[in-house]
Design a protein around this motif. Structure first.
Motif, short mmCIF file in Angstrom:
data_model
loop_
_atom_site.label_atom_id
_atom_site.label_comp_id
_atom_site.label_asym_id
_atom_site.label_seq_id
_atom_site.Cartn_x
_atom_site.Cartn_y
_atom_site.Cartn_z
N GLN A 85 -3.86 3.44 7.97
CA GLN A 85 -4.65 2.22 7.73
C GLN A 85 -6.12 2.51 8.00
OE1 GLN A 85 -1.51 1.27 9.23
NE2 GLN A 85 -0.82 0.22 7.39
N ASN A 121 3.53 1.90 2.60
CA ASN A 121 4.86 1.37 2.34
C ASN A 121 5.69 2.31 1.46
OD1 ASN A 121 4.73 -0.90 3.90
ND2 ASN A 121 4.93 -2.37 2.23
N CYS A 146 5.55 -5.56 6.13
CA CYS A 146 4.60 -6.41 6.85
C CYS A 146 5.00 -7.89 6.85
CB CYS A 146 3.19 -6.18 6.31
SG CYS A 146 2.59 -4.52 6.71
N CYS A 191 0.82 -1.22 0.00
CA CYS A 191 0.00 0.00 0.00
C CYS A 191 0.85 1.26 0.00
CB CYS A 191 -0.93 0.00 1.20
SG CYS A 191 -0.07 0.00 2.78
N ARG A 212 0.78 -4.32 11.71
CA ARG A 212 1.03 -2.90 11.96
C ARG A 212 0.74 -2.48 13.39
NH1 ARG A 212 3.43 0.52 7.78
NH2 ARG A 212 3.44 -0.89 6.04
N THR A 235 8.00 -5.05 2.13
CA THR A 235 7.05 -6.07 1.72
C THR A 235 5.61 -5.86 2.22
OG1 THR A 235 7.58 -7.33 3.67
CG2 THR A 235 8.90 -7.79 1.70
N CYS A 236 4.69 -6.59 1.59
CA CYS A 236 3.27 -6.55 1.94
C CYS A 236 2.79 -7.97 2.25
CB CYS A 236 2.49 -6.00 0.75
SG CYS A 236 0.71 -6.11 0.94
N HIS A 237 1.91 -8.09 3.23
CA HIS A 237 1.48 -9.42 3.68
C HIS A 237 -0.02 -9.64 3.48
CE1 HIS A 237 1.61 -12.67 6.97
NE2 HIS A 237 2.43 -13.04 6.04
N ILE A 238 -0.66 -8.75 2.71
CA ILE A 238 -2.12 -8.71 2.73
C ILE A 238 -2.77 -9.96 2.12
CG2 ILE A 238 -2.63 -7.41 0.57
CD1 ILE A 238 -4.15 -6.41 3.86
FE1 F3S Z 1 0.06 -2.20 3.54
FE2 F3S Z 1 0.31 -4.69 2.77
FE3 F3S Z 1 1.08 -4.01 5.15
S1 F3S Z 1 -1.37 -3.39 2.33
S2 F3S Z 1 -0.24 -2.34 5.73
S3 F3S Z 1 1.93 -3.29 3.24
S4 F3S Z 1 0.10 -5.89 4.61
#
Ligand code: F3S
Ligand code: SAH
Ligand code: SF4
Length: 437
Positions: free
Chosen positions: A203, A17, A84, A14, A172, A49-52
């Protein structure tokens, strides 16, 4: 003098980041690092990184594997994992991928310079605490280097909502707001560096409480910043759209007529199972009130199809809600199982059912998006020009509604807001002509 060390950052996920990557680069700037666009000449590579969604961690390991040859070519190269996935996986990353020197969670970026010291002396560093010290307080002022006309500014982090499908409250942490005076100071620094439009990030940005008047109070404080011409904010939760914020959409000229307000589903049964704490009707009521305050506002949303237990009738309710709202922009996803979240325990829907629903939903959303874009043809809109286009003399900017707009214009329009008459709508953008002043 020795050569500056080069830092390559790859950002996923997002906008928060994106903002964090800038701040990490600034933090390491103090240690003599300059940013590079090329991974193959870097002294440090950071993956933010992103964990979504599903397989997030696997993708990170895969990406690291792909970069292994760089370490072979340059044994002094350091690898870091931030964001994340770093928060969720912690030291496991170093166990699984021995090439990684540093793992840093989203709340610990201010400790990066000290972690770099450790790493340079050959010690691996992992920090996934949720420290009491405010990272933004430590990472004080912004770089003075000249920058483009738009910027993100994180004002709130974390989430206390615990939607049943979502990892964000775990990666987060709890909701924290930055004090308004610090946000205003940072906005002034950004404006001094050339920024004209700021998007406030969180968020749950509208749960912001760093100003006694909430997010609306902060927006009005930013309204007074000379040289700042546009304010936006994202992402909001329907339950936190308070009266003052709705009213600001009608009265604050700097606040742009665009609102991203995710709903996820139009079925009350599914909304309850998702722990969203609102109904389809209460969401529609909020939309109605926003449209009363600002009739031309462009609405955007997030949708999940195939949440566990979603029936055809539930899905129809989502389509009905979309028809009622008429979205100008939207993001839609197939439900993705996230280990550790409550919904992961429930029986999952078959993939093909999700595929069909996603296609149908996206078809409807695309239709709405196009119709709204086409309704702009013939209208005059205010465009903030951000960069030059591929063809000679062409400039690209964004309207208040966040549509990309192309127009023939001299380069001095860059960084300025100009009136443009829209003449044409194509798949993902508009084209127009500069109006005479
Ligand atoms: Fe953003 Fe992905 Fe973390 S959407 S808040 S980077 S899990
Ligand atoms: N805080 C924001 C957005 C958080 S994540 C909000 O409350 O809306 C961005 C979007 O990713 C969410 O709105 C949701 O649509 C999607 N998302 C989050 N977790 C997901 C999951 N497990 N599967 C599919 N989509 C998901
Ligand atoms: Fe995730 Fe829900 Fe929080 Fe948004 S409000 S970040 S979807 S838990």
């Amino acid at each position: 003098m020795s050569e500056p060390k080069k830092l390559f950052i790859k950002t996923y996920g997002c906008q928060m980041n994106v903002y964090d990557s800038e701040r990490m680069a600034e933090a390491l700037g103090g240690k003599g690092y300059v940013q590079t666009d090329a991974a193959d000449n870097a002294d440090m590579i950071l993956l933010n990184t992103c964990h979504i969604r599903e397989k997030a961690a696997e993708k990170v390991y895969h990406e690291l594997g792909r970069m292994k040859h760089l370490k072979v070519a340059n044994p002094d190269l350091k690898f870091g994992v931030a964001g994340c996935v770093a928060q969720a996986e912690g030291a496991e990353i170093i166990r699984r991928q021995p090439m990684v020197d540093l793992v840093v969670g989203p709340q610990s970026y201010h400790r990066l310079p000290a972690m770099d010291d450790a790493v340079q002396s050959g010690v691996r560093a992992v920090d996934t605490d949720f420290p009491d010290d405010d990272k933004f307080e430590t990472l004080k002022s912004r770089s003075k280097a000249k920058r483009g006309p738009t910027a993100f500014l994180t004002v709130q982090e974390g989430c206390d909502k615990f939607c049943a499908f979502c990892v964000v409250p775990y990666t987060r942490g709890a909701e924290v707001s930055r004090p308004a005076d610090r946000v205003v100071r940072e906005a002034q620094e950004l404006v001094a560096a050339g920024v004209r439009e700021i998007t406030l990030l969180g968020q749950n940005v509208n749960a912001y409480h760093g100003h006694e008047g909430g997010l609306a109070g902060l927006i009005w404080a930013l309204d007074k910043v000379d040289g700042l011409e546009r304010i936006r904010f994202t992402t909001s939760h329907p339950n936190d759209m308070d009266d003052a914020l709705i009213e600001a959409h009608g009265t604050c000229e700097k606040l742009m007529p665009y609102l991203h307000l995710p709903v996820q589903s139009g079925s009350d049964r599914i909304l309850k199972a998702m722990n969203r704490k609102h109904t389809a009707e209460s969401y529609l009521k909020v939309i109605e009130r926003i449209r009363e305050a600002r009739p031309d506002i462009l609405l955007s949303g997030d949708f999940i199809v195939g949440f566990p237990g979603e029936t055809d009738a539930d899905f129809e309710d989502t389509l009905a809600l979309i028809r009622e709202v008429r979205y100008g922009q939207a993001y839609s996803f197939k439900y993705s199982t996230r280990p550790g979240t409550p919904a992961a325990e429930k029986p999952q829907l078959p993939e093909d059912v999700m595929n069909v629903r996603l296609q149908q939903l996206q078809g409807l959303l695309t239709q709405q998006q196009r119709a709204i874009q086409e309704s702009m043809v013939g209208r005059e809109v205010q465009v903030l020009f951000e960069k030059s286009g591929r063809t000679d003399g062409q400039m690209i900017g964004k309207s208040g509604y966040l549509h990309a707009v192309y127009a023939d214009a001299p380069t001095d329009v860059l960084g300025q807001v100009k009136r443009v008459r829209i003449t044409h709508s194509s798949t993902n953008s508009l084209a127009g002509e500069l109006c005479k002043d």
